[in-house]
Design a protein around this motif. Structure first.
Motif, PDB file in Angstrom:
ATOM      1  N   ASP A 183      17.390   0.903 -18.148  1.00 13.19           N
ATOM      2  CA  ASP A 183      16.708  -0.168 -17.443  1.00 13.19           C
ATOM      3  C   ASP A 183      17.704  -1.186 -16.920  1.00 13.19           C
ATOM      4  OD1 ASP A 183      13.584  -0.387 -19.329  1.00 13.19           O
ATOM      5  OD2 ASP A 183      14.245   0.826 -17.650  1.00 13.19           O
ATOM      6  N   VAL A 228      12.302  -2.368   6.589  1.00 13.13           N
ATOM      7  CA  VAL A 228      11.908  -1.652   5.384  1.00 13.13           C
ATOM      8  C   VAL A 228      11.031  -2.565   4.539  1.00 13.13           C
ATOM      9  CG1 VAL A 228      12.714  -0.468   3.330  1.00 13.13           C
ATOM     10  CG2 VAL A 228      14.096  -0.419   5.399  1.00 13.13           C
ATOM     11  N   GLU A 229       9.849  -2.060   4.239  1.00 14.20           N
ATOM     12  CA  GLU A 229       8.936  -2.869   3.435  1.00 14.20           C
ATOM     13  C   GLU A 229       8.869  -2.330   2.021  1.00 14.20           C
ATOM     14  OE1 GLU A 229       5.360  -4.287   5.554  1.00 14.20           O
ATOM     15  OE2 GLU A 229       4.310  -3.557   3.773  1.00 14.20           O
ATOM     16  N   ASP A 230       8.886  -3.213   1.051  1.00  6.48           N
ATOM     17  CA  ASP A 230       8.837  -2.806  -0.369  1.00  6.48           C
ATOM     18  C   ASP A 230       7.407  -2.601  -0.816  1.00  6.48           C
ATOM     19  OD1 ASP A 230      11.592  -4.840  -1.209  1.00  6.48           O
ATOM     20  OD2 ASP A 230      11.440  -2.667  -1.506  1.00  6.48           O
ATOM     21  N   ILE A 231       7.144  -1.410  -1.312  1.00  9.79           N
ATOM     22  CA  ILE A 231       5.822  -1.147  -1.897  1.00  9.79           C
ATOM     23  C   ILE A 231       6.054  -0.939  -3.387  1.00  9.79           C
ATOM     24  CG2 ILE A 231       3.815   0.338  -1.849  1.00  9.79           C
ATOM     25  CD1 ILE A 231       4.158  -0.524   0.864  1.00  9.79           C
ATOM     26  N   THR A 232       5.488  -1.796  -4.198  1.00  8.48           N
ATOM     27  CA  THR A 232       5.694  -1.646  -5.636  1.00  8.48           C
ATOM     28  C   THR A 232       4.685  -0.672  -6.202  1.00  8.48           C
ATOM     29  OG1 THR A 232       6.287  -3.972  -5.639  1.00  8.48           O
ATOM     30  CG2 THR A 232       6.022  -2.917  -7.772  1.00  8.48           C
ATOM     31  N   ALA A 233       5.215   0.361  -6.829  1.00  5.28           N
ATOM     32  CA  ALA A 233       4.333   1.348  -7.445  1.00  5.28           C
ATOM     33  C   ALA A 233       4.072   0.948  -8.893  1.00  5.28           C
ATOM     34  CB  ALA A 233       4.991   2.720  -7.394  1.00  5.28           C
ATOM     35  N   SER A 234       2.899   1.230  -9.358  1.00 13.10           N
ATOM     36  CA  SER A 234       2.620   0.902 -10.760  1.00 13.10           C
ATOM     37  C   SER A 234       3.341   1.933 -11.640  1.00 13.10           C
ATOM     38  CB  SER A 234       1.126   0.930 -11.027  1.00 13.10           C
ATOM     39  OG  SER A 234       0.600   2.188 -10.687  1.00 13.10           O
ATOM     40  N   THR A 235       3.449   1.650 -12.885  1.00 13.86           N
ATOM     41  CA  THR A 235       4.180   2.552 -13.756  1.00 13.86           C
ATOM     42  C   THR A 235       3.229   3.420 -14.543  1.00 13.86           C
ATOM     43  OG1 THR A 235       5.881   0.901 -13.971  1.00 13.86           O
ATOM     44  CG2 THR A 235       5.914   2.668 -15.568  1.00 13.86           C
ATOM     45  N   ARG A 236       3.148   4.699 -14.099  1.00 16.83           N
ATOM     46  CA  ARG A 236       2.252   5.593 -14.835  1.00 16.83           C
ATOM     47  C   ARG A 236       3.091   6.419 -15.794  1.00 16.83           C
ATOM     48  NH1 ARG A 236      -2.395   8.757 -11.821  1.00 16.83           N
ATOM     49  NH2 ARG A 236      -1.267   8.623  -9.891  1.00 16.83           N
ATOM     50  N   GLN A 237       3.906   5.685 -16.513  1.00 21.08           N
ATOM     51  CA  GLN A 237       4.788   6.384 -17.407  1.00 21.08           C
ATOM     52  C   GLN A 237       4.868   5.583 -18.681  1.00 21.08           C
ATOM     53  OE1 GLN A 237       8.833   6.449 -16.210  1.00 21.08           O
ATOM     54  NE2 GLN A 237       9.127   8.570 -16.779  1.00 21.08           N
ATOM     55  N   ASP A 267      -1.086   7.999 -17.594  1.00 17.38           N
ATOM     56  CA  ASP A 267      -2.038   7.486 -16.609  1.00 17.38           C
ATOM     57  C   ASP A 267      -2.760   6.262 -17.138  1.00 17.38           C
ATOM     58  OD1 ASP A 267      -3.075  10.712 -15.213  1.00 17.38           O
ATOM     59  OD2 ASP A 267      -1.317   9.453 -14.889  1.00 17.38           O
ATOM     60  N   GLU A 327       5.304   7.001  -9.477  1.00 15.34           N
ATOM     61  CA  GLU A 327       4.637   6.358 -10.613  1.00 15.34           C
ATOM     62  C   GLU A 327       4.884   7.110 -11.905  1.00 15.34           C
ATOM     63  OE1 GLU A 327       0.602   6.166  -9.304  1.00 15.34           O
ATOM     64  OE2 GLU A 327       0.827   4.127  -8.550  1.00 15.34           O
ATOM     65  N   LEU A 376       9.354   1.105   7.763  1.00 15.29           N
ATOM     66  CA  LEU A 376       9.480   2.126   6.725  1.00 15.29           C
ATOM     67  C   LEU A 376       8.951   1.559   5.415  1.00 15.29           C
ATOM     68  CD1 LEU A 376      13.175   3.120   7.447  1.00 15.29           C
ATOM     69  CD2 LEU A 376      11.173   4.473   8.009  1.00 15.29           C
ATOM     70  N   PHE A 400       9.187   1.552   1.468  1.00 14.18           N
ATOM     71  CA  PHE A 400      10.031   1.967   0.345  1.00 14.18           C
ATOM     72  C   PHE A 400       9.218   1.801  -0.931  1.00 14.18           C
ATOM     73  CE2 PHE A 400      13.900   2.928  -1.734  1.00 14.18           C
ATOM     74  CZ  PHE A 400      14.033   2.099  -2.846  1.00 14.18           C
ATOM     75  N   ALA A 446       8.774   2.025  -4.844  1.00 15.71           N
ATOM     76  CA  ALA A 446       9.547   2.075  -6.083  1.00 15.71           C
ATOM     77  C   ALA A 446       8.854   1.257  -7.151  1.00 15.71           C
ATOM     78  CB  ALA A 446      10.952   1.544  -5.855  1.00 15.71           C
TER      79      ALA A 446
END
Lengths: 400, 390
Positions: A46, A194-203, A363, B87, B113, B115, B117
């Motif tokens: 991390d 470039v646009e930041d898309i935050t993904a959730s953490t499915r981990q 999940d 994810e 674009l 990105f 993460a």
């Protein structure tokens, strides 16, 4: 039904007195989870941090801009930048970086960035220039970041040059306006953004991953105790006495099934509570976890029932059960995260109930209770299919 | 000699149980295969890219990313698949190149674009690479936009000129040089690390779980019957010890030769490798004997054997590589050296990575021997007491 309950109660009392169950069902997963999290936790990557050194032989305006760029990197916490006097010293520090631990030398770097003398003057007058990045072979990612930052900067300068040469032929450019034009060229925005898309953490976090993996792995051994009870009765001779009672075969099988179910749920529950308190594991929403646990135990029962129905002795059931539990557990990602490895292994893992159990928890970590439903369904399917298959054989196995 | 006979019986008991064939021989090879295939190639951060209908400029952008060293680019069909993969941790980050990318940019318009993460620092490093590629591709587009803004020429014409100028203009670039030694483990063959890690793990684990056989001998009264014959206790003890050792050596040799043949694993200097195996097996079998002497219930002992075998292997650097521990968790690395596994690994790495010979691993061998001697003394004392008790 009442007969089944009686049989289950008797079995449970017998089992709970057996220390082997406590060892295999609770102690083993708990101890191994503790050891594994102790070993694997410090290494969950991390923290990305790079150590860079900068050689500024130029000291011109462009060098200043580059230093500003690097300072932003430092502000973001991604790297530490130190200035050194010469390229020779920079080289030494980067080379020493790969043996850092051995020498205990604090002055080492993952990469060095060198701005040569006369760089600003050459580039600003429309000529070319070259920055140098010296990267350590043992810190490839950091070296790559250094290279990306430098090449981004160089690309920017190159872009301005190209822009000026595209818009004007050399004679057209008014020397007095060069700086102004350069600034104009530089401030022409890049049409690509470039646009930041935050993904959730499915981990799952590292600790929970370990404990969940060990939990579901040893679950199969716990359930094994209950299921092989059928074979044990035959070996001990108590089967004929059970069958002498006016109850038929069904309650006997159901009683054993109930025992396995209770043992499985009980041991997993104890493990979940213990690891949450002792190791700080975060299993997630209790309802979701409960659904996964019950479905998982059901799947384990089904698979081990199939095993019990095809062998003749308790020992054989133990061995074959252990082999299957190991292979499935291993493929299913209980020892190492298969999904992160990808490829064929990742696809194969979906054939194991273990993988679905872990996936369900993952999940759940990234969503709400509804997220576990696909995994619960998969686990129930495993359980139903295997139970159906074993039912046929078990009825034949339950004889005097 | 009677001791050898007792030892031979142990081996035959092992071989006769067919499930043992799986645990002792097949499983280690399976694990070596899987670890080598999965981790042997080095773990680079992966970025997924969705390029449906992105056109030549989109492909060029992907090409720029693929040319970046130290990252792996994977093509993904759809955006939803990409997001789920990120994810779940199957990808470290993702990039979505929109449809019409090529068309809008060539027409002088803009493109965005995405990105994708998780809030994760490794993803930041990947974002860096994306930014660099975007900057490189954007350079020509900006040049064209600037030229067009001067009013002398149209956008598409300017874009073509820019491409030509780019070729001809003096370059402002970056020269890259790699220095130093690669990370020690990167110098290993694909299956090597898995091979010696699993060898040590399994030889030790099998020796421990083999203790159940010894416990059963005691439970069934076989040991007592051996002692009722005119056989000195020390012969029985020696026989048991040789039995454990025999099993460990058979398994170890099988793994070493098998992996060398099937996976091309390089074990280094053969004499040194064999010595490490023998010395490590001495310690492993001594521990197995001690367990067999101390525990009374074979099922319980089996559970504890699994915990101890896997636990010590994990602590000793057979799961998370010792070298990785040294780099990122120095305290853990120090603790690891309380286990025989860590010393076995140090010895193997000396002869495999650094081409050492017997002379270079004397310290490691000495420590392993000392471990074996101490445990063996304890085990024989304990077993003698247990066997001769009425």
């Amino acid at each position: 039904m009442r007969a089944a309950l009686l049989i289950a109660r008797k079995d449970l009392r017998l089992r709970l007195r057996d220390r082997s169950l406590i060892i295999w069902g609770i102690l083993a997963p708990l101890l191994l989870s503790t050891i594994f999290s102790f070993v694997f936790n410090p290494l969950s990557q991390d923290d990305f941090h790079a150590d860079f050194v900068l050689v500024d032989a130029d000291r011109g305006p462009l060098a200043d801009s580059f230093r500003q760029l690097l300072a932003e990197l430092e502000d973001d916490g991604l790297a530490t930048i130190r200035a050194v006097d010469s390229e020779v010293e920079a080289r030494r520090q980067v080379e020493a970086g790969s043996e850092a631990f051995a020498s205990g030398d604090a002055d080492t770097a993952d990469a060095a960035l060198v701005i040569p003398e006369g760089f600003s003057q050459a580039v600003l007058s429309g000529g070319g220039g070259q920055l140098t990045v010296l990267g350590s072979r043992s810190a490839q990612l950091s070296a790559q970041v250094a290279y990306s930052v430098a090449s981004g900067f160089a690309a920017e300068l190159h872009a301005v040059n190209v822009a000026l040469h595209t818009a004007f032929s050399p004679e057209e450019v008014d020397p007095l306006r060069t700086a102004e034009l350069a600034e104009q060229a530089q401030s022409t925005p890049n049409p690509i953004s470039v646009e930041d898309i935050t993904a959730s953490t499915r981990q799952l976090d590292s600790t929970t991953q370990m404990t969940a993996g060990m939990g579901v792995f040893f679950l199969f051994f716990t359930v094994q105790f209950g299921v092989s009870g059928l074979l044990e009765e035959r070996r001990l001779g108590t089967m004929s006495r059970l069958l002498a009672a006016p109850i038929g075969r069904t309650p006997v099988i159901l009683g054993k099934a109930l025992t396995s179910f209770v043992l499985g749920v009980f041991s997993l529950t104890v493990l979940i509570v213990a690891t949450t308190i002792l190791l700080g594991a975060d299993w997630g929403n209790p309802l979701g976890v409960g659904l996964l646990v019950m479905a998982g135990v059901f799947a384990a029962m089904g698979i081990l029932a199939v095993v019990a129905s095809v062998v003749r002795t308790q020992d054989q059931a133990g061995s074959l059960g252990a082999i299957i539990s190991l292979v499935l557990g291993f493929l299913g990602g209980t020892f190492f995260p298969v999904s992160q490895v990808g490829g064929l292994l990742s696809s194969l893992s979906l054939l194991t109930p273990h993988a679905w159990f872990m996936r369900g928890l993952g999940d759940l970590a990234g969503g709400d209770v509804v997220a576990v439903l696909p995994s619960v369904a998969a686990l129930l399917a495993f359980g139903l299919v295997t139970s159906a298959v074993s039912w046929v054989f078990l009825r034949r196995a339950v004889v005097r | 000699m009677k001791a050898l006979f007792i030892a031979r019986t142990s081996l035959r008991r092992l071989m006769r149980e067919r499930s043992n064939i799986f645990f002792v021989f097949i499983l280690p090879m399976l694990l070596i295969l899987v670890f080598g295939a999965a981790f042997g190639g080095g773990l680079q951060p992966r970025i997924g890219v969705v390029t449906a209908d992105a056109g030549p400029l989109g492909e060029e952008l992907v090409g720029l990313m693929e040319a970046t060293e130290g990252i792996t680019v994977k093509a993904v069909e759809e955006r939803d698949t990409l997001v789920t993969a990120v994810e779940r941790g199957q990808l470290e980050a993702g990039l979505v190149i929109p449809e019409e990318y090529d068309r809008s940019l060539r027409g002088g318009g803009q493109a965005v674009l995405d990105f994708v993460a998780r809030p994760d620092p490794t993803a930041q490093a990947l974002r860096n690479s994306v930014d660099a590629a975007v900057a490189q591709q954007g350079a020509l587009l900006r040049a064209a936009a600037f030229a067009a803004a001067q009013g002398t020429v149209g956008f598409s014409e300017a874009l073509e000129t820019a491409a030509q100028v780019d070729e001809a203009a003096p370059v402002v670039g970056v020269r890259q040089e790699a220095l130093g030694e690669p990370f020690s483990l990167d110098r290993l063959g694909q299956f090597d690390l898995g091979a010696y890690s699993e060898l040590l793990l399994f030889v030790f684990l099998t020796s421990l779980t083999g203790s159940t056989a010894l416990i059963q001998s005691r439970q069934f009264g076989v040991s007592r019957r051996m002692l009722s014959t005119p056989t000195p206790v020390r012969t029985v003890l020696l026989g048991e010890a040789l039995g454990r050792l025999g099993v460990a050596l058979v398994q170890g040799l099988f793994i070493m030769l098998g992996s060398a043949l099937v996976f091309g694993v390089d074990w280094g200097d053969p004499l040194a490798a064999a010595t490490i195996l023998v010395v490590f097996s001495l310690g492993a079998s001594a521990t197995g004997m001690l367990m067999g002497a101390v525990f009374k219930n074979d099922q319980q002992a089996g559970g504890i054997a699994v915990v101890l075998g896997l636990g010590l292997a994990a602590l000793g650097g057979a799961m998370v590589p010792l070298a990785v521990m040294k780099e990122f968790a120095p305290t853990l690395w120090r603790v690891a050296h309380l286990t025989p596994h860590a010393w076995g690994i140090e010895a193997f790495e000396e002869i495999i990575i650094r081409d050492g010979g017997l002379a270079d691993i004397l310290l490691e061998l000495a420590i392993l021997l000392a471990f074996a001697a101490v445990v063996f003394t304890l085990a024989t004392w304990r077993l003698r007491v247990t066997l001769t008790r009425a």
